[in-house]
Design a protein around this motif. Sequence first.
Motif, PDB file in Angstrom:
ATOM      1  N   ARG A 245       0.826  -1.205   0.000  1.00  0.00           N
ATOM      2  CA  ARG A 245       0.000   0.000   0.000  1.00  0.00           C
ATOM      3  C   ARG A 245       0.865   1.261   0.000  1.00  0.00           C
ATOM      4  N   GLU A 246       1.981   1.209   0.696  1.00  0.00           N
ATOM      5  CA  GLU A 246       2.883   2.360   0.720  1.00  0.00           C
ATOM      6  C   GLU A 246       3.443   2.669  -0.669  1.00  0.00           C
ATOM      7  N   TYR A 247       3.862   1.629  -1.387  1.00  0.00           N
ATOM      8  CA  TYR A 247       4.481   1.829  -2.695  1.00  0.00           C
ATOM      9  C   TYR A 247       3.457   1.960  -3.816  1.00  0.00           C
ATOM     10  N   LEU A 248       2.242   1.489  -3.585  1.00  0.00           N
ATOM     11  CA  LEU A 248       1.203   1.517  -4.621  1.00  0.00           C
ATOM     12  C   LEU A 248      -0.067   2.139  -4.037  1.00  0.00           C
ATOM     13  N   PRO A 249      -0.017   3.414  -3.700  1.00  0.00           N
ATOM     14  CA  PRO A 249      -1.129   4.034  -2.968  1.00  0.00           C
ATOM     15  C   PRO A 249      -2.431   4.117  -3.749  1.00  0.00           C
ATOM     16  N   ASN A 250      -2.363   4.099  -5.087  1.00  0.00           N
ATOM     17  CA  ASN A 250      -3.566   4.275  -5.890  1.00  0.00           C
ATOM     18  C   ASN A 250      -4.098   2.977  -6.493  1.00  0.00           C
ATOM     19  N   ALA A 251      -3.337   1.909  -6.398  1.00  0.00           N
ATOM     20  CA  ALA A 251      -3.753   0.644  -7.004  1.00  0.00           C
ATOM     21  C   ALA A 251      -4.796  -0.053  -6.131  1.00  0.00           C
ATOM     22  N   ARG A 252      -5.591  -0.886  -6.772  1.00  0.00           N
ATOM     23  CA  ARG A 252      -6.523  -1.737  -6.036  1.00  0.00           C
ATOM     24  C   ARG A 252      -5.734  -2.964  -5.572  1.00  0.00           C
ATOM     25  N   LEU A 253      -5.543  -3.105  -4.274  1.00  0.00           N
ATOM     26  CA  LEU A 253      -4.805  -4.243  -3.724  1.00  0.00           C
ATOM     27  C   LEU A 253      -5.764  -5.398  -3.483  1.00  0.00           C
ATOM     28  N   MET A 254      -5.512  -6.492  -4.175  1.00  0.00           N
ATOM     29  CA  MET A 254      -6.407  -7.654  -4.089  1.00  0.00           C
ATOM     30  C   MET A 254      -5.701  -8.819  -3.417  1.00  0.00           C
ATOM     31  N   ILE A 255      -6.254  -9.282  -2.324  1.00  0.00           N
ATOM     32  CA  ILE A 255      -5.711 -10.468  -1.671  1.00  0.00           C
ATOM     33  C   ILE A 255      -6.200 -11.690  -2.443  1.00  0.00           C
ATOM     34  N   ALA A 256      -5.263 -12.532  -2.829  1.00  0.00           N
ATOM     35  CA  ALA A 256      -5.597 -13.676  -3.675  1.00  0.00           C
ATOM     36  C   ALA A 256      -5.165 -14.962  -2.979  1.00  0.00           C
ATOM     37  N   GLY A 257      -4.301 -15.742  -3.616  1.00  0.00           N
ATOM     38  CA  GLY A 257      -3.918 -17.033  -3.067  1.00  0.00           C
ATOM     39  C   GLY A 257      -3.329 -16.932  -1.671  1.00  0.00           C
ATOM     40  N   GLY A 258      -3.750 -17.822  -0.785  1.00  0.00           N
ATOM     41  CA  GLY A 258      -3.224 -17.873   0.569  1.00  0.00           C
ATOM     42  C   GLY A 258      -4.051 -17.130   1.596  1.00  0.00           C
ATOM     43  N   ARG A 259      -5.094 -16.448   1.169  1.00  0.00           N
ATOM     44  CA  ARG A 259      -5.894 -15.631   2.107  1.00  0.00           C
ATOM     45  C   ARG A 259      -6.421 -16.454   3.278  1.00  0.00           C
ATOM     46  N   GLU A 260      -7.076 -17.555   2.971  1.00  0.00           N
ATOM     47  CA  GLU A 260      -7.707 -18.338   4.029  1.00  0.00           C
ATOM     48  C   GLU A 260      -6.661 -19.030   4.913  1.00  0.00           C
ATOM     49  N   LYS A 261      -5.598 -19.536   4.295  1.00  0.00           N
ATOM     50  CA  LYS A 261      -4.568 -20.260   5.051  1.00  0.00           C
ATOM     51  C   LYS A 261      -3.801 -19.320   5.976  1.00  0.00           C
ATOM     52  N   VAL A 262      -3.462 -18.132   5.483  1.00  0.00           N
ATOM     53  CA  VAL A 262      -2.640 -17.213   6.269  1.00  0.00           C
ATOM     54  C   VAL A 262      -3.457 -16.506   7.348  1.00  0.00           C
ATOM     55  N   PHE A 263      -4.644 -15.998   6.973  1.00  0.00           N
ATOM     56  CA  PHE A 263      -5.380 -15.120   7.887  1.00  0.00           C
ATOM     57  C   PHE A 263      -6.479 -15.808   8.680  1.00  0.00           C
ATOM     58  N   GLY A 264      -7.024 -16.903   8.169  1.00  0.00           N
ATOM     59  CA  GLY A 264      -8.049 -17.615   8.920  1.00  0.00           C
ATOM     60  C   GLY A 264      -9.183 -16.701   9.348  1.00  0.00           C
ATOM     61  N   ASP A 265      -9.414 -16.622  10.666  1.00  0.00           N
ATOM     62  CA  ASP A 265     -10.496 -15.772  11.177  1.00  0.00           C
ATOM     63  C   ASP A 265     -10.012 -14.365  11.528  1.00  0.00           C
ATOM     64  N   GLN A 266      -8.821 -14.008  11.055  1.00  0.00           N
ATOM     65  CA  GLN A 266      -8.278 -12.670  11.312  1.00  0.00           C
ATOM     66  C   GLN A 266      -8.255 -11.820  10.041  1.00  0.00           C
ATOM     67  N   GLN A 267      -9.220 -12.035   9.177  1.00  0.00           N
ATOM     68  CA  GLN A 267      -9.157 -11.375   7.873  1.00  0.00           C
ATOM     69  C   GLN A 267      -9.449  -9.877   7.922  1.00  0.00           C
ATOM     70  N   LYS A 268     -10.084  -9.394   8.957  1.00  0.00           N
ATOM     71  CA  LYS A 268     -10.314  -7.948   9.030  1.00  0.00           C
ATOM     72  C   LYS A 268      -8.995  -7.184   9.045  1.00  0.00           C
ATOM     73  N   SER A 269      -7.969  -7.791   9.622  1.00  0.00           N
ATOM     74  CA  SER A 269      -6.672  -7.116   9.720  1.00  0.00           C
ATOM     75  C   SER A 269      -6.078  -6.810   8.352  1.00  0.00           C
TER      76      SER A 269
END
Length: 296
Positions: A214-238
């Motif tokens: 986000r710091e380097y790409l302030p205007n781009a749409r950042l999309m979380i893709a592969g690994g979302r569920e495995k990495v964040f689990g029930d902490q996805q709001k973060s």
Amino acid sequence: MKEIFLCSISNVSSGNCSEDCAYCTQSSKYDTGVQKYKYKPVENVIQEAKELKKYGMVGFCLVTSGRGLDHKKCEYIASLANAIKQEIQDIHLIACCGRADLDSLKYLKANGIDSYNHNLESAKSFFTHICTTHTWEERFETCENALRADLGLCSGGIFGLGETLFHRIELLKALRSLSPHSVPINFFIPNPALPIKEGVMCVDEALECIALAREYLPNARLMIAGGREKVFGDQQKSMFDAGIDAIVLGNYLTTQGDNPQKDLKMLGDYGYGVIEAKKGISMLEGYGLKPAKECK
């Protein structure tokens, strides 16, 4: 209220890739047991798109395995795009077919493709550690070709391949030079058949990667893709708090994602809305494509 952009993937040609990308389960170099097929029937792809559209999907990405976009593959993707656009309104079609020359990309645009997805994956200085059958420069050139063809550009990378902070910053600087409208952020998920033996990234480190993007790409749409569920689990709001404003809805290329109903409930529980199709498409089209003369 924060609105989240929903994008979905259709793996329209799976497995049997001759490249040796060390992170990819579709490479024929590794016995990962993924499903293999040449071309998914058009009617199946249309049905997938219609089903996901019910849940608010705006971007729909047609992904093929293999190194690049040859003539047969180009015609297949063009036919898919035409068929989908005839059946479904207010959809942003993305093609993700590997290396592509300018003429092929112009042809896809003329036949209904709106954006091209080609990830840089990692830093130029790290790329030989994860792939030896093609170069990082080849990937960058394809991204430039997409911009020259007046397509929207979707380009990102994978974190957790064994790269350093220096490599992550190098990747983000390269992406910034391309100015993609969307940046997929993937996190490596181990597979015993793959040569990369890194584990699943911890949440804190993953959040640092998102904040850095986000710091380097302030205007781009950042999309979380592969690994979302495995990495964040029930902490996805973060991850949304750190800068994510788009997710992949539904399944990934070779792994299952959460069902759409679960993701929509999650977003609602966090107090987020889903970006409406016309608004989402308008934002992508108005992002400001890089003129051809600026591509070098």
